[in-house]
Design an enzyme around this catalytic site. Structure first.
Site, PDB file in Angstrom:
ATOM      1  N   CYS A 194      42.033  42.507  37.196  1.00 48.50           N
ATOM      2  CA  CYS A 194      42.341  43.284  38.418  1.00 48.50           C
ATOM      3  C   CYS A 194      41.125  44.298  38.653  1.00 48.50           C
ATOM      4  O   CYS A 194      41.293  45.392  38.223  1.00 48.50           O
ATOM      5  CB  CYS A 194      43.488  43.951  38.288  1.00 48.50           C
ATOM      6  SG  CYS A 194      44.245  44.654  39.927  1.00 48.50           S
ATOM      7  N   CYS A 372      43.563  41.262  45.917  1.00 46.18           N
ATOM      8  CA  CYS A 372      43.620  42.692  45.240  1.00 46.18           C
ATOM      9  C   CYS A 372      44.298  43.497  46.355  1.00 46.18           C
ATOM     10  O   CYS A 372      43.441  43.950  47.193  1.00 46.18           O
ATOM     11  CB  CYS A 372      42.273  42.985  44.834  1.00 46.18           C
ATOM     12  SG  CYS A 372      42.199  44.714  44.107  1.00 46.18           S
TER      13      CYS A 372
END
Length: 443
Positions: A194, A372
């Site tokens: 991430c 994201c």
């Protein structure tokens, strides 16, 4: 309380051990137990549980086993909001028993060794498991210890990290205890999972300072090892506008190499000029740790030259062992390591395995889809979605490079529900169904 903190830090240090010494203690005193499964899944994280649920439906529960030592399973994307005080830590975790597909064998142990030449896996408690097919979903390794002063530095206040269950609430305390000075946020010189998370907590912290009347006394600093703010230009351009409008200082090619918690100092090297060292005093420090391949994968014949699981990037089948497959953060797939990527990969991998079992060629290709949700405040998100080529691959018929309240609601409330009740049950494989529905609605 100090004893509890020391115990937590001890567990954090244990994450970075290879497990060989522990394995010796067990295997030297116990005979090897032997068992065999048609499908063996290594890892009970997002990818492992999702694929075990799918394999249960495909092969029957009695033919599937999952090797996973942890008693708790965490929805890690929520840790950003936990660190910012917007969600509770408890809401991000459930027992592994509650998410393990019923009837599937749960081997409560840690993988010590994978031997694909003879189709066996050895666990640290001395169990040798043979398999016909193998799915590797072991995640990646955090390396706080590669930063001088960590992880022991987490014993001190004003420092936290949203990348570990042991340290995420330390971020929350550092944020809430902030008075005045530098709030520093870091991005390491390694691949990470991430890649947007290191700056999400920065935006949330800046928003918190404004809401609590502390913004005038706060210097918000983002030191990233990258040469860019974000890897996809469309979203990076919008993010630059945000940091400029909010007076956030962004320093590129700056890598955290040391923390001096007694003096509240963070030490950075300039990656373009390594002899140039800069020391920054902090009132709050959020550390994104260096990360690397899973140590068991790295030590096996399944790894590429860098230690990551070596897969065909389209089919998710191993490059050298056709009965081995992989998913998620442990792989060398050239896309951002996110839960959204795991969701998309799970659908492709399910199709690949189905074809292989029929002695047919895989016909579904993974395009590198990843997502994201860039949280930019306590009520806005910029939803970045893109593929292997870094091209936007967006779901919604809007400009997703703009901050959106609806996308925040999706991130904070809808996605956790889809995770627990969709992905982990093998019922959700990414945004493709939504995209098809939306496109049909536009016709």
């Amino acid at each position: 309380m100090r004893a509890d903190r020391m115990a937590a830090l001890h567990r954090l240090r244990m994450q970075y051990m290879s497990g060989n010494a522990i394995a010796h203690l067990y295997t030297s005193t116990r005979a090897f137990a032997k068992c065999h499964y048609k499908m063996l899944v290594l890892g009970g994280g997002s990818g492992g549980i999702a694929m075990s649920a799918r394999m249960k439906r495909m092969l029957g529960a009695e033919n599937v086993a999952v090797v996973e030592p942890s008693e708790m399973h965490y929805y890690q994307p929520l840790w950003t909001l936990v660190g910012a005080g917007a969600k509770s830590a408890a809401s991000a975790g459930r027992s592994t028993a509650s998410v393990m597909p019923s009837g599937v064998k749960w081997v409560k142990s840690k993988v010590q060794e994978i031997n694909p030449d003879v189709n066996t896996v050895l666990t640290v408690d001395g169990t040798k498991i043979s398999y016909e097919y193998l799915i590797v979903a072991l995640g990646l390794q955090l390396h706080f210890e590669r930063i001088k002063g960590l992880p022991e530095g987490f014993e001190h206040p004003k420092i936290g990290s949203n990348y570990s269950v042991q340290t995420v609430e330390k971020t929350k305390r550092a944020l809430q205890d902030f008075k005045e000075g530098n709030a520093v946020f870091t991005f390491p010189n390694t691949p990470v999972k991430c890649a947007g998370a290191p700056q999400k907590i920065m935006y949330l912290s800046e928003d918190f300072f404004r809401k609590t009347g502390k913004r005038a006394k706060a210097n918000v600093i983002y030191n990233t090892s990258l040469p860019v703010l974000f890897g996809i230009k469309k979203y990076a351009d919008s993010l630059w506008e945000i940091v400029k409008s909010r007076d956030i200082q962004v320093n590129l090619r700056q890598n955290l190499i040391e923390v001096r918690p007694e003096n509240q100092e963070a030490v950075f090297e300039n990656l373009d000029n390594p002899s140039e060292i800069k020391v920054i005093e902090y009132e709050m420090l959020h550390v994104t740790p260096p990360m690397g391949p899973n140590l068991v994968v790295k030590a096996s014949l399944l790894a590429d030259e860098s230690g990551w699981l070596d897969l065909n990037k389209e089919t998710l089948q191993h490059m050298n062992y056709p009965n081995v497959f992989g998913i998620g953060d442990c792989t060398n797939l050239p896309t951002s390591k996110t839960a959204a990527a795991v969701a998309a990969q799970s659908a492709v991998l399910n199709r690949t395995i189905k074809k292989i079992l029929k002695n047919e060629m895989p016909d579904k290709k993974y395009d590198g889809y990843t997502s994201c949700p860039l949280v930019t405040s306590y009520n806005t998100v910029m939803l970045a979605e893109f593929d292997y080529n870094g091209q936007p691959l967006e779901t919604f018929p809007i400009n997703q490079a703009k901050e959106s309240r609806i996308m925040y609601h999706m991130k904070a409330d809808i996605m956790p529900h889809l995770y627990w009740h969709g992905l982990l049950r093998g019922l959700w494989g990414g945004p493709e169904p939504f995209r098809k529905i939306l496109h049909l609605g536009m016709k």
